[in-house]
Design an enzyme around this catalytic site. Structure first.
Site, PDB file in Angstrom:
ATOM      1  CG  PHE A 112      -2.147   0.808   1.127  1.00 39.45           C
ATOM      2  CD1 PHE A 112      -2.489   1.460  -0.051  1.00 39.45           C
ATOM      3  CD2 PHE A 112      -3.003   0.915   2.210  1.00 39.45           C
ATOM      4  CE1 PHE A 112      -3.653   2.206  -0.152  1.00 39.45           C
ATOM      5  CE2 PHE A 112      -4.175   1.659   2.128  1.00 39.45           C
ATOM      6  CZ  PHE A 112      -4.499   2.303   0.947  1.00 39.45           C
ATOM      7  CE1 TYR A 134       8.012  -5.154  19.255  1.00 42.62           C
ATOM      8  CE2 TYR A 134       9.565  -4.082  20.716  1.00 42.62           C
ATOM      9  CZ  TYR A 134       8.959  -4.189  19.486  1.00 42.62           C
ATOM     10  OH  TYR A 134       9.295  -3.320  18.479  1.00 42.62           O
ATOM     11  CE  LYS A 153       5.517  -8.555  18.860  1.00 47.32           C
ATOM     12  NZ  LYS A 153       5.789  -8.622  17.411  1.00 47.32           N
TER      13      LYS A 153
END
Length: 397
Positions: free
Chosen positions: A74, A235, A244
């Site tokens: 994109f 994270y 995740k």
């Protein structure tokens, strides 16, 4: 026109067409030096193919394995006197280099989250490739409009359960700063999973499978980053970590689906590198600057192309893949070397405004950041006028 870098925060608002093309050629040359990828893929779809790890995957598959490739991205085309995005120029250069070597290359420009782009991609596969034997999912986006509900979800980079204070670099002022991140709300966590979890990857594989364009024995992999102790609050233990974990759950269903026809699905864990996305994360410029310093001193520093080329050779198509206990392919082993992480931790709290440059590789970090946009590439004359209006052949929009 003469194009110079203009940086605002964590974005460079200018891009250099010739620099981007030179960067692509450098990556192709690296893959070529390593020789052919034995038993590699022959028809490859890369979703998120224009920058970073996705671009590296497309380059490694094409120029290492001789694969025909279809890339989805994109990107903004150049218009009037305004340059296009780096991903636009990267993709144009990829097409030029592929054509020069007789390699099939088609690209689709649009929102990979949408049903429309999935349908256009499937039509292009039928027309140009017939079927694909590898699908790489490498989409990094801050928001996603769900194709079924129309709801736009925004991802959030926050801890869960408690506030976290992070050290980092104010890259504009080149100073150490601390940022206090408040915990994510349940809605923010759910939105982050909707954007960065495994649902869209599953939707792609389901759509490709239903259309009959997945070859028997096809493989798919989604790229992710896990990190170690220094980055875990943001994270693995944060809102992104929930996404995740959703990716880890999704891959089990995909593996079962593809295994029935001799295929496989894996999450591939890659090392920390400079990207537009990582530049926006408060602690990452400092972590990357220290990591570069330590790994370069040990001779183990790698960028996107080294990581992904190695992933294809050693794990996706290697006889002895590097697999962890959860079934993920691991290309981040050198980053997670205990000696590397111990040294990064040792230096973490020692960095000040005064010793930022000698104690870290912040200079290397800044150079890598500018390279994302085509600046600082060897052999490019940045004082010479360059044509910004570059087209991409075989582009579907």
């Amino acid at each position: 026109m003469i194009i110079k870098p203009r940086v605002r925060g964590f974005i460079c608002v200018t891009t250099h067409p010739a620099g981007c093309a030179a960067s692509v050629r450098e990556q192709i040359a690296y893959v070529a030096r390593r020789g052919p990828i034995e038993r590699g893929p022959k028809k490859v779809l890369v979703i998120g193919a224009s920058t970073g790890y996705g671009l590296a995957a497309r380059i490694a598959a094409a120029f290492g394995a001789g694969a025909a490739t279809l890339g989805v991205f994109f990107e903004r085309a150049p218009a009037d006197a305004k340059p296009g995005t780096a991903g636009w120029y990267n993709s144009a250069a990829f097409h030029d280099e592929a054509a020069a070597r007789g390699l099939q290359a088609t690209s689709v420009n649009g929102d990979a989250f949408s049903d429309e782009i999935k349908h256009k991609t499937i039509d292009a596969i039928r027309r140009d490739l017939g079927q694909v034997d590898l699908v790489v999912y490498s989409v990094a986006a801050p928001r996603r409009t769900h194709p079924k509900t129309g709801v736009t979800h925004q991802s959030t980079l926050k801890p869960i359960g408690h506030a976290v204070r992070l050290r980092g670099i104010d890259t504009d002022n080149e100073a150490i700063k601390e940022t206090l991140l408040q915990p994510a709300t349940p809605d923010e966590i759910a939105d982050t999973v909707a954007v960065m979890g495994g649902e869209d990857w599953r939707m792609w594989i389901d759509a490709l499978d239903a259309a009959g364009v997945l070859a028997d024995g096809a493989k798919t992999t989604a790229f992710t980053y896990l990190g170690e102790q220094v980055t875990h609050d943001i994270y693995w233990n944060g809102s992104i970590g929930e996404a995740k974990k959703d990716l880890d759950r999704t891959v089990l269903a995909l593996r079962g689906k593809l295994a029935a026809r001799g295929g496989d699905a894996r999450v591939s864990v890659l090392k920390a590198v400079v990207t537009q996305a990582s530049s926006a994360i408060p602690m990452m410029p400092l972590y990357l600057s220290l990591l570069f310093k330590v790994m370069k001193a040990r001779g183990t520093h790698e960028g996107c192309i080294e990581q992904v080329d190695g992933l294809l050779r050693d794990s996706l198509y290697g006889a002895q893949p590097h697999v962890d206990a959860e079934g993920r392919l691991r290309a981040d082993r050198l980053e997670l070397d205990p000696a590397v992480q111990a040294r990064v931790l040792e230096l973490w709290d020692q960095v000040t405004d005064d010793n930022l440059y000698p104690l870290t590789d912040f200079a290397g970090y800044k150079a890598e950041f500018l390279r994302l946009f085509g600046f600082g590439i060897d052999g490019v004359d940045y004082d010479a006028p360059v044509e910004p209006n570059v087209r991409i052949p075989n582009l579907i929009e």
